[in-house]
Design an enzyme around this catalytic site. Sequence first.
Site, PDB file in Angstrom:
ATOM      1  N   LYS A 194       4.356  60.010 -63.705  1.00  0.00           N
ATOM      2  CA  LYS A 194       3.532  60.062 -64.921  1.00  0.00           C
ATOM      3  C   LYS A 194       4.174  59.111 -65.915  1.00  0.00           C
ATOM      4  O   LYS A 194       5.126  59.466 -66.600  1.00  0.00           O
ATOM      5  CB  LYS A 194       3.521  61.493 -65.467  1.00  0.00           C
ATOM      6  CG  LYS A 194       2.262  61.878 -66.233  1.00  0.00           C
ATOM      7  CD  LYS A 194       1.917  60.973 -67.396  1.00  0.00           C
ATOM      8  CE  LYS A 194       2.677  61.307 -68.663  1.00  0.00           C
ATOM      9  NZ  LYS A 194       2.377  60.340 -69.754  1.00  0.00           N
ATOM     10  N   GLU A 250      13.297  66.121 -77.558  1.00  0.00           N
ATOM     11  CA  GLU A 250      12.246  67.088 -77.892  1.00  0.00           C
ATOM     12  C   GLU A 250      11.341  67.348 -76.674  1.00  0.00           C
ATOM     13  O   GLU A 250      11.040  68.500 -76.336  1.00  0.00           O
ATOM     14  CB  GLU A 250      11.434  66.469 -79.024  1.00  0.00           C
ATOM     15  CG  GLU A 250      10.568  67.401 -79.783  1.00  0.00           C
ATOM     16  CD  GLU A 250       9.729  66.575 -80.770  1.00  0.00           C
ATOM     17  OE1 GLU A 250      10.276  65.657 -81.396  1.00  0.00           O
ATOM     18  OE2 GLU A 250       8.530  66.862 -80.870  1.00  0.00           O
ATOM     19  N   GLU A 269      17.325  62.674 -68.719  1.00  0.00           N
ATOM     20  CA  GLU A 269      17.993  61.552 -69.399  1.00  0.00           C
ATOM     21  C   GLU A 269      17.334  61.428 -70.760  1.00  0.00           C
ATOM     22  O   GLU A 269      16.198  60.970 -70.857  1.00  0.00           O
ATOM     23  CB  GLU A 269      17.812  60.254 -68.600  1.00  0.00           C
ATOM     24  CG  GLU A 269      18.273  60.332 -67.156  1.00  0.00           C
ATOM     25  CD  GLU A 269      19.771  60.378 -67.000  1.00  0.00           C
ATOM     26  OE1 GLU A 269      20.486  60.060 -67.968  1.00  0.00           O
ATOM     27  OE2 GLU A 269      20.237  60.750 -65.909  1.00  0.00           O
ATOM     28  N   CYS A 303      17.957  53.851 -75.190  1.00  0.00           N
ATOM     29  CA  CYS A 303      18.533  55.185 -75.397  1.00  0.00           C
ATOM     30  C   CYS A 303      20.012  55.131 -75.769  1.00  0.00           C
ATOM     31  O   CYS A 303      20.481  55.912 -76.578  1.00  0.00           O
ATOM     32  CB  CYS A 303      18.338  56.021 -74.143  1.00  0.00           C
ATOM     33  SG  CYS A 303      18.891  55.169 -72.656  1.00  0.00           S
ATOM     34  N   GLU A 403      17.947  59.940 -84.079  1.00  0.00           N
ATOM     35  CA  GLU A 403      17.622  58.753 -83.277  1.00  0.00           C
ATOM     36  C   GLU A 403      16.424  58.040 -83.909  1.00  0.00           C
ATOM     37  O   GLU A 403      15.346  58.619 -84.024  1.00  0.00           O
ATOM     38  CB  GLU A 403      17.283  59.179 -81.841  1.00  0.00           C
ATOM     39  CG  GLU A 403      17.121  57.989 -80.918  1.00  0.00           C
ATOM     40  CD  GLU A 403      16.741  58.384 -79.500  1.00  0.00           C
ATOM     41  OE1 GLU A 403      15.863  59.242 -79.336  1.00  0.00           O
ATOM     42  OE2 GLU A 403      17.333  57.808 -78.562  1.00  0.00           O
TER      43      GLU A 403
END
Length: 499
Positions: A194, A250, A269, A303, A403
């Site tokens: 996905k 989240e 991750e 990231c 972030e």
Amino acid sequence: MTISQQNFALCEQAQGFLSRDVQQLVIDGQRVPAASGQTLTTVNPSTGEVLARLAAGEQADVDRAVLAARKAFHGPWSTWTPYQRQALLTRIAQVLDEKFEELIHIEAMDMGAPVSRLRNTKPALTKMLSFFASQAANISGETLMNGIPGNVTTMTLKAPVGVIGGIIPWNGPLNSQFWIIGAVLASGCTAVLKPSEDASLSVLRVAEILHEAGTPAGVVNVVTGLGKEAGHALAAHPDVDRIAFTGSTETGRRIIEASTVNIKKLQLELGGKSADIVCADADLDKAVPGAAMGVFANSGQICFAGTRVLVQRPIVDEFTERLLAFMKTLRVGHSLDAAATLGPVISQPQLDKVLSYIDVGRDEGAELLCGGQRLEGELENGYFLEPSVFGGVTNEMRIAREEIFGPVLSILPFDDVDEAIAIANDSEYGLGGAVWSQNLSSALRVVHGVHTGTMWVNCYGYIDPLVGFGGTRLSGYGSKGSAAHMDTYLYSKSVYIEL
Ligand code: NAD
């Protein structure tokens, strides 16, 4: 910083792919519409124009794809030897090599990274496929001692777990899908992928290429659609054995909740807020561009971006001056502009989010040293932002804690290495991090002191599948690369044989 907007050349094959009316789902080796017939649009972030229409997959489509993956798992694919799976991975690497220009043009149009940057990712992709080809022929259990009286031999076998749900973010899907596909093919699992609704196209095109290279139908399926629909349906599906997820913390929480239905093991991750520590004895010729590109590569949408740059107080002024000079060498532009070093951010909501953090930083008393504005003129319809640097940041400020996932670097001064370690560790995340120092003792103190998944010393951003990459705390768990990667895709079976 200079910018330009012209008519840039798109390679012919990418043009052919992008001219399709609707990009359909890939299920059981076929391109099929969503059961509902609905579509979503996806936008080129360099222009703000609609790039493609994607099938809007939902529960019914996920059910269909999972069924195809389950059928393929128990079909002839289950009899493939490790050598056959290894040969398949090698063949895929060859076909990808031939089609790489097409793929990077599709990716550049879809998620905005400059084609010049994407071209440099080819060695990483090749290495990843070599790594997984080697893993295919390296799956082994153990023969064990046991305490059972009599003539009983005991061993463990490693077997593929079944159907993997792979949920992929938008910030580099061309590369990141192969962390899943490689392990699926090496282990003998099957998958339903996905991709992100903001950048699905390279995943759809790769699914076709996998079939062209000889991957049996149903082994890798792709369901595009919204996260809360197709993504949730996959995470909650009772016939999906494990989830490999890369994305925000989240969403990771939501996936944990959804996966309780059949207690799926997860590879997560997640996000980061990495600290990049520049000591007073650092070689600034390396540290300045290294720390800058540790943030600005991919327009800050990485990231492990080292967004908190901790600089030892005696060199803060010199470091800042050199960093601001380096910023002038960055060129922001359309993803097909060969001269662009930075592209746009992915979408209008992401642009709004980054701009709101610029306001937060100012309001909290940080000093905006450069950037901070959306680009106007020729690039005004795309989601372009000047790369931005804040000085005088403290670790209590939101720009140092949350972030941002955009081109924003914060400079935080520190006095000694112990204080730098304490600041680095004062974060919910633990993904990347670096130290720049010519003193091995200081560098190793930082390496040992910082709680994080990866530390770079006098460099930033190397990822090698042989070594592995993963997070701790809110950055997730499970490894990309290293022998541990395959743990998500295999289970252990204990065997007792009495003769
Ligand atoms: P995201 O969490 O918004 O989306 C990631 C994927 O999850 C998408 O495919 C999305 O459709 C899907 N999704 C959204 N809601 C879902 C739900 N309720 N159930 C199931 N799936 C759902 O992340 P993003 O914005 O695409 O990517 C940026 C984030 O990814 C950043 O936080 C970044 O740090 C993280 N990231 C981490 C790594 C790593 O290796 N640690 C690598 C790249 C990106």
